[in-house]
Scaffold this motif. Sequence first.
Motif, PDB file in Angstrom:
ATOM      1  N   ALA A  67      -1.442  15.069  28.700  1.00 59.36           N
ATOM      2  CA  ALA A  67      -2.066  13.863  28.162  1.00 59.36           C
ATOM      3  C   ALA A  67      -2.964  14.235  26.989  1.00 59.36           C
ATOM      4  O   ALA A  67      -3.687  15.225  27.037  1.00 59.36           O
ATOM      5  N   ASP A  68      -2.896  13.430  25.944  1.00 57.16           N
ATOM      6  CA  ASP A  68      -3.771  13.614  24.788  1.00 57.16           C
ATOM      7  C   ASP A  68      -5.144  13.073  25.165  1.00 57.16           C
ATOM      8  O   ASP A  68      -5.285  11.914  25.544  1.00 57.16           O
ATOM      9  N   GLU A  69      -6.150  13.918  25.073  1.00 61.44           N
ATOM     10  CA  GLU A  69      -7.505  13.535  25.488  1.00 61.44           C
ATOM     11  C   GLU A  69      -8.068  12.366  24.679  1.00 61.44           C
ATOM     12  O   GLU A  69      -9.013  11.715  25.110  1.00 61.44           O
ATOM     13  N   GLN A  70      -7.502  12.098  23.521  1.00 61.28           N
ATOM     14  CA  GLN A  70      -7.999  11.006  22.677  1.00 61.28           C
ATOM     15  C   GLN A  70      -7.372   9.661  23.028  1.00 61.28           C
ATOM     16  O   GLN A  70      -7.787   8.635  22.505  1.00 61.28           O
ATOM     17  N   THR A  71      -6.403   9.664  23.920  1.00 54.42           N
ATOM     18  CA  THR A  71      -5.735   8.423  24.307  1.00 54.42           C
ATOM     19  C   THR A  71      -6.596   7.667  25.310  1.00 54.42           C
ATOM     20  O   THR A  71      -7.066   8.243  26.292  1.00 54.42           O
ATOM     21  N   PRO A  72      -6.818   6.374  25.075  1.00 52.86           N
ATOM     22  CA  PRO A  72      -7.609   5.574  26.029  1.00 52.86           C
ATOM     23  C   PRO A  72      -6.971   5.582  27.427  1.00 52.86           C
ATOM     24  O   PRO A  72      -5.745   5.638  27.569  1.00 52.86           O
ATOM     25  N   GLU A  73      -7.815   5.518  28.430  1.00 48.71           N
ATOM     26  CA  GLU A  73      -7.365   5.589  29.816  1.00 48.71           C
ATOM     27  C   GLU A  73      -6.343   4.505  30.149  1.00 48.71           C
ATOM     28  O   GLU A  73      -5.403   4.748  30.898  1.00 48.71           O
ATOM     29  N   GLU A  74      -6.504   3.311  29.592  1.00 52.10           N
ATOM     30  CA  GLU A  74      -5.572   2.215  29.877  1.00 52.10           C
ATOM     31  C   GLU A  74      -4.169   2.575  29.392  1.00 52.10           C
ATOM     32  O   GLU A  74      -3.175   2.291  30.065  1.00 52.10           O
ATOM     33  N   GLU A  75      -4.071   3.188  28.205  1.00 49.92           N
ATOM     34  CA  GLU A  75      -2.767   3.587  27.674  1.00 49.92           C
ATOM     35  C   GLU A  75      -2.165   4.725  28.496  1.00 49.92           C
ATOM     36  O   GLU A  75      -0.956   4.767  28.718  1.00 49.92           O
ATOM     37  N   LEU A  76      -3.017   5.655  28.929  1.00 45.44           N
ATOM     38  CA  LEU A  76      -2.534   6.744  29.780  1.00 45.44           C
ATOM     39  C   LEU A  76      -1.978   6.186  31.086  1.00 45.44           C
ATOM     40  O   LEU A  76      -0.945   6.659  31.580  1.00 45.44           O
ATOM     41  N   GLN A  77      -2.647   5.192  31.655  1.00 45.74           N
ATOM     42  CA  GLN A  77      -2.198   4.606  32.916  1.00 45.74           C
ATOM     43  C   GLN A  77      -0.836   3.950  32.755  1.00 45.74           C
ATOM     44  O   GLN A  77       0.038   4.100  33.619  1.00 45.74           O
ATOM     45  N   ILE A  78      -0.625   3.256  31.646  1.00 51.01           N
ATOM     46  CA  ILE A  78       0.677   2.618  31.394  1.00 51.01           C
ATOM     47  C   ILE A  78       1.770   3.682  31.294  1.00 51.01           C
ATOM     48  O   ILE A  78       2.843   3.556  31.885  1.00 51.01           O
ATOM     49  N   ALA A  79       1.492   4.752  30.551  1.00 56.67           N
ATOM     50  CA  ALA A  79       2.468   5.831  30.393  1.00 56.67           C
ATOM     51  C   ALA A  79       2.705   6.556  31.720  1.00 56.67           C
ATOM     52  O   ALA A  79       3.841   6.915  32.043  1.00 56.67           O
ATOM     53  N   LEU A  80       1.644   6.760  32.483  1.00 55.24           N
ATOM     54  CA  LEU A  80       1.752   7.394  33.802  1.00 55.24           C
ATOM     55  C   LEU A  80       2.630   6.549  34.725  1.00 55.24           C
ATOM     56  O   LEU A  80       3.520   7.074  35.399  1.00 55.24           O
TER      57      LEU A  80
END
Length: 117
Positions: free
Chosen positions: A32-45
């Motif tokens: 995960a790119d540390e600069q990506t907002p958590e909401e976007e990471l959750q969608i990708a996850l």
Amino acid sequence: MSSTSNIFLLVLIFAALVPHKSDGEFQEWCIADEQTPEEELQIALDWACGKGGADCRMIQKNQPCYLPNTVKDHASFAFNNYYHKFKHQGATCYFNAAAMITDLDPSNQFPFTFIII
């Protein structure tokens, strides 16, 4: 020394310094790119563990890679699992710009171990 000898020597030095896997491939991880907002990471996850087909059993509650229980850590595990599972079929480590490739072993940065399939 001739220029051909110098070039050969440089190639040998470079080859010795570059880390390799035992099967001759470079080691790389999709995290995960540390600069990506958590909401976007959750969608990708959610995509990676769902339609993407990553094996996310290890990051479920009471499993070895559950802790630390953060979206970033779970996303890194899922992204890496997906990438290594499907990269030979054309998969990438993109996840809508939420992930990136690194050659630094994330096991040294995270308390869980990344498993390359």
